[in-house]
Design a protein around this motif. Sequence first.
Motif, PDB file in Angstrom:
ATOM      1  N   GLY A 111      10.986   5.163   3.972  1.00 31.23           N
ATOM      2  CA  GLY A 111      11.260   3.994   3.150  1.00 31.23           C
ATOM      3  C   GLY A 111      10.356   2.835   3.511  1.00 31.23           C
ATOM      4  N   TYR A 112      10.562   1.733   2.824  1.00 31.27           N
ATOM      5  CA  TYR A 112       9.761   0.530   3.055  1.00 31.27           C
ATOM      6  C   TYR A 112      10.595  -0.698   2.711  1.00 31.27           C
ATOM      7  CZ  TYR A 112       9.210   0.765  -2.008  1.00 31.27           C
ATOM      8  OH  TYR A 112       9.467   0.824  -3.350  1.00 31.27           O
ATOM      9  N   TRP A 113      10.263  -1.826   3.335  1.00 31.02           N
ATOM     10  CA  TRP A 113      10.941  -3.086   3.053  1.00 31.02           C
ATOM     11  C   TRP A 113      10.498  -3.624   1.702  1.00 31.02           C
ATOM     12  CZ3 TRP A 113      14.871  -5.305   5.607  1.00 31.02           C
ATOM     13  CH2 TRP A 113      15.104  -4.928   6.923  1.00 31.02           C
ATOM     14  N   LYS A 114      11.457  -4.193   0.972  1.00 29.77           N
ATOM     15  CA  LYS A 114      11.168  -4.869  -0.292  1.00 29.77           C
ATOM     16  C   LYS A 114      11.872  -6.228  -0.220  1.00 29.77           C
ATOM     17  CE  LYS A 114      11.818  -4.327  -5.280  1.00 29.77           C
ATOM     18  NZ  LYS A 114      12.391  -3.414  -6.306  1.00 29.77           N
ATOM     19  N   VAL A 161      13.834   0.304   0.567  1.00 30.27           N
ATOM     20  CA  VAL A 161      13.807   1.292  -0.502  1.00 30.27           C
ATOM     21  C   VAL A 161      13.466   2.620   0.140  1.00 30.27           C
ATOM     22  CG1 VAL A 161      12.739   2.001  -2.671  1.00 30.27           C
ATOM     23  CG2 VAL A 161      13.071  -0.444  -2.170  1.00 30.27           C
ATOM     24  N   ASP A 219       7.444   4.576  -3.572  1.00 25.05           N
ATOM     25  CA  ASP A 219       7.382   3.233  -4.135  1.00 25.05           C
ATOM     26  C   ASP A 219       6.985   3.298  -5.615  1.00 25.05           C
ATOM     27  OD1 ASP A 219       4.623   3.623  -4.234  1.00 25.05           O
ATOM     28  OD2 ASP A 219       4.179   2.176  -2.659  1.00 25.05           O
ATOM     29  N   GLU A 220       6.741   2.129  -6.212  1.00 19.16           N
ATOM     30  CA  GLU A 220       6.435   2.060  -7.649  1.00 19.16           C
ATOM     31  C   GLU A 220       5.182   2.849  -8.016  1.00 19.16           C
ATOM     32  OE1 GLU A 220       6.710  -0.758  -5.712  1.00 19.16           O
ATOM     33  OE2 GLU A 220       8.713  -1.428  -6.272  1.00 19.16           O
ATOM     34  N   ASP A 221       4.305   3.061  -7.047  1.00 13.31           N
ATOM     35  CA  ASP A 221       3.077   3.818  -7.288  1.00 13.31           C
ATOM     36  C   ASP A 221       3.200   5.296  -6.925  1.00 13.31           C
ATOM     37  OD1 ASP A 221       1.712   1.505  -8.161  1.00 13.31           O
ATOM     38  OD2 ASP A 221       1.333   0.937  -6.077  1.00 13.31           O
ATOM     39  N   TYR A 242       5.888   6.821   2.486  1.00 14.72           N
ATOM     40  CA  TYR A 242       5.394   6.345   3.773  1.00 14.72           C
ATOM     41  C   TYR A 242       6.136   7.059   4.886  1.00 14.72           C
ATOM     42  CZ  TYR A 242       3.738   2.639   0.740  1.00 14.72           C
ATOM     43  OH  TYR A 242       3.127   1.943  -0.270  1.00 14.72           O
ATOM     44  N   SER A 271      14.443   7.405  -5.587  1.00 13.54           N
ATOM     45  CA  SER A 271      14.413   6.212  -4.747  1.00 13.54           C
ATOM     46  C   SER A 271      15.757   5.508  -4.852  1.00 13.54           C
ATOM     47  CB  SER A 271      13.330   5.240  -5.217  1.00 13.54           C
ATOM     48  OG  SER A 271      12.058   5.767  -5.016  1.00 13.54           O
ATOM     49  N   GLU A 318      17.931   1.868  -2.992  1.00 11.83           N
ATOM     50  CA  GLU A 318      17.872   0.719  -2.098  1.00 11.83           C
ATOM     51  C   GLU A 318      19.028   0.733  -1.124  1.00 11.83           C
ATOM     52  OE1 GLU A 318      17.720  -2.965  -4.249  1.00 11.83           O
ATOM     53  OE2 GLU A 318      15.703  -2.572  -5.001  1.00 11.83           O
TER      54      GLU A 318
END
Length: 142
Positions: A70-73, A82, A86-88, A92, A109, A111
């Motif tokens: 995941g990654y911070w948003k 998330v 990601d959106e692309d 990760y 995905s 949150e």
Amino acid sequence: MTNERIWQSLVNFLSGLGGTDPVSMIHDTSSYMPLVEEYLSSLEVSEDMSKIQFYLGVFLGEYIGQTYSGYWKHTEDKSVVVVGPDEDGLMYETTPTKISIEKVDSGVSFEVNPFDLASQYLSEAKSVVLSGFVKEYVQSKA
């Protein structure tokens, strides 16, 4: 909130628990789970719970991001992690020795608000260890 503030808070929290290597604190958060679980098991009710909830939320955000890809948003209102591409369509993965990014064609995905999760964990009787609590939560969302 920014990633820089997240990482600074994470290092402050884990240093207070005995951590000594800021790089591993940021890139190998899962290795600190036993230390955090031990700290939480001896937590006194009189301690500043809002501060503990914040630091635990920061730790959980990094732990979930690294453990479950995941990654911070960040938005003006909140910071969440998330889990998933990601959106692309990029996934990760962070390990103690590398950070990898992989393109995936599809994926689910969702949150996670790690600060709400920390509050939930602290308000319950802590009948389950933190790592088990997080695993059960993430599996229920996936």
